[in-house]
Design an enzyme around this catalytic site. Sequence first.
Site, PDB file in Angstrom:
ATOM      1  N   ASP A  26      19.270  51.157  44.557  1.00  0.00           N
ATOM      2  CA  ASP A  26      18.642  51.373  45.947  1.00  0.00           C
ATOM      3  C   ASP A  26      17.717  51.920  45.586  1.00  0.00           C
ATOM      4  OD1 ASP A  26      17.100  50.764  48.820  1.00  0.00           O
ATOM      5  OD2 ASP A  26      18.591  52.196  49.403  1.00  0.00           O
ATOM      6  N   ARG A  27      16.454  52.250  46.341  1.00  0.00           N
ATOM      7  CA  ARG A  27      15.792  53.683  46.102  1.00  0.00           C
ATOM      8  C   ARG A  27      15.607  54.907  46.755  1.00  0.00           C
ATOM      9  NH1 ARG A  27       9.107  54.368  46.527  1.00  0.00           N
ATOM     10  NH2 ARG A  27       9.876  54.989  48.243  1.00  0.00           N
ATOM     11  N   ASP A  28      16.081  55.083  48.441  1.00  0.00           N
ATOM     12  CA  ASP A  28      15.707  55.846  49.310  1.00  0.00           C
ATOM     13  C   ASP A  28      17.128  56.034  50.131  1.00  0.00           C
ATOM     14  OD1 ASP A  28      13.235  55.773  48.737  1.00  0.00           O
ATOM     15  OD2 ASP A  28      12.152  54.895  51.158  1.00  0.00           O
ATOM     16  N   TYR A  37      10.455  56.833  55.178  1.00  0.00           N
ATOM     17  CA  TYR A  37       9.263  56.157  55.001  1.00  0.00           C
ATOM     18  C   TYR A  37       7.935  56.497  54.273  1.00  0.00           C
ATOM     19  CZ  TYR A  37      10.417  52.991  58.935  1.00  0.00           C
ATOM     20  OH  TYR A  37      11.072  52.089  59.542  1.00  0.00           O
ATOM     21  N   GLN A  70      10.488  47.807  51.765  1.00  0.00           N
ATOM     22  CA  GLN A  70       9.593  49.198  51.808  1.00  0.00           C
ATOM     23  C   GLN A  70       8.927  48.960  53.103  1.00  0.00           C
ATOM     24  OE1 GLN A  70       9.117  52.211  50.869  1.00  0.00           O
ATOM     25  NE2 GLN A  70      11.139  51.566  49.059  1.00  0.00           N
ATOM     26  N   ARG A 125      14.087  40.434  51.681  1.00  0.00           N
ATOM     27  CA  ARG A 125      14.222  41.484  52.299  1.00  0.00           C
ATOM     28  C   ARG A 125      16.044  41.662  52.264  1.00  0.00           C
ATOM     29  NH1 ARG A 125      13.014  45.751  56.212  1.00  0.00           N
ATOM     30  NH2 ARG A 125      14.929  45.825  57.496  1.00  0.00           N
ATOM     31  N   LYS A 126      16.593  42.734  51.576  1.00  0.00           N
ATOM     32  CA  LYS A 126      17.946  43.120  51.803  1.00  0.00           C
ATOM     33  C   LYS A 126      17.909  42.829  52.492  1.00  0.00           C
ATOM     34  CE  LYS A 126      17.571  46.470  49.600  1.00  0.00           C
ATOM     35  NZ  LYS A 126      17.483  48.000  48.855  1.00  0.00           N
TER      36      LYS A 126
HETATM   37 MG   LIG Z   1      18.256  53.357  51.526  1.00  0.00          MG
END
Ligand SMILES: [Mg+2]
Length: 211
Positions: A26-28, A37, A70, A125-126
């Site tokens: 995952d990124r964020d 965001y 996102q 979408r996850k």
């Molecule tokens: Mg995350």
Amino acid sequence: MIIPPGIWVSTEGSRLQGGDAGLFLDRDGVVVDEAGYLRRAQDVHIAKGAAELIAWANGLGIPVVVVSNQSGIARGLFGWPDHEGVEREMARMLALRGARIDLSLACPFHPDFTHGYSAEHAQWRKPGPGMLLHASGLLGLNLPRSWMIGDKASDVEAARSAGLPACIHVLTGHGPEERDRAVTLASPTFQVLTADDMEAAIEVLKARFNR
Ligand SMILES: [Mg+2]
């Protein structure tokens, strides 16, 4: 390459052809610090241990794939050019530390903000497995040997739905409030391992990959 409608797929990077285990991130809240965001390059901060973990995988030839929801796109908070600016800055900062993401995918959809949101959108979408399955097809990954690291239960669930054998849940980002639900997703064929952060996750991976 066929790009699914609406899904963002990076066009830069090495595109390793694996045929073996991949590492999904995952990124964020995992690769970069959670910023809510994230849309501005100047707000990109690489999470503690993330560059080292990615560089470790690079060194072993394990393709590193970022799969990111996102929904800020669907919410109208930012656009793909902003997203690309963030991705470029993330790649630049990782490169300074010898780390490289091989492929990155982002899903813009959200049930409350995407017009006509359907089961098709939910695949991407996850916790849907769509981005993992698509990346696997692009890179020739062996999903039953691949791993994922995420801070949300939806990351863990996406890994399970895609047929991965395990996911590491970290306590960075939204991790603390998601941990209880994340660990309930374990099953006889799917392990949920835990680590405080990416620095600790390296040790979990090293032990599992025997390296
Ligand atoms: Mg995350």
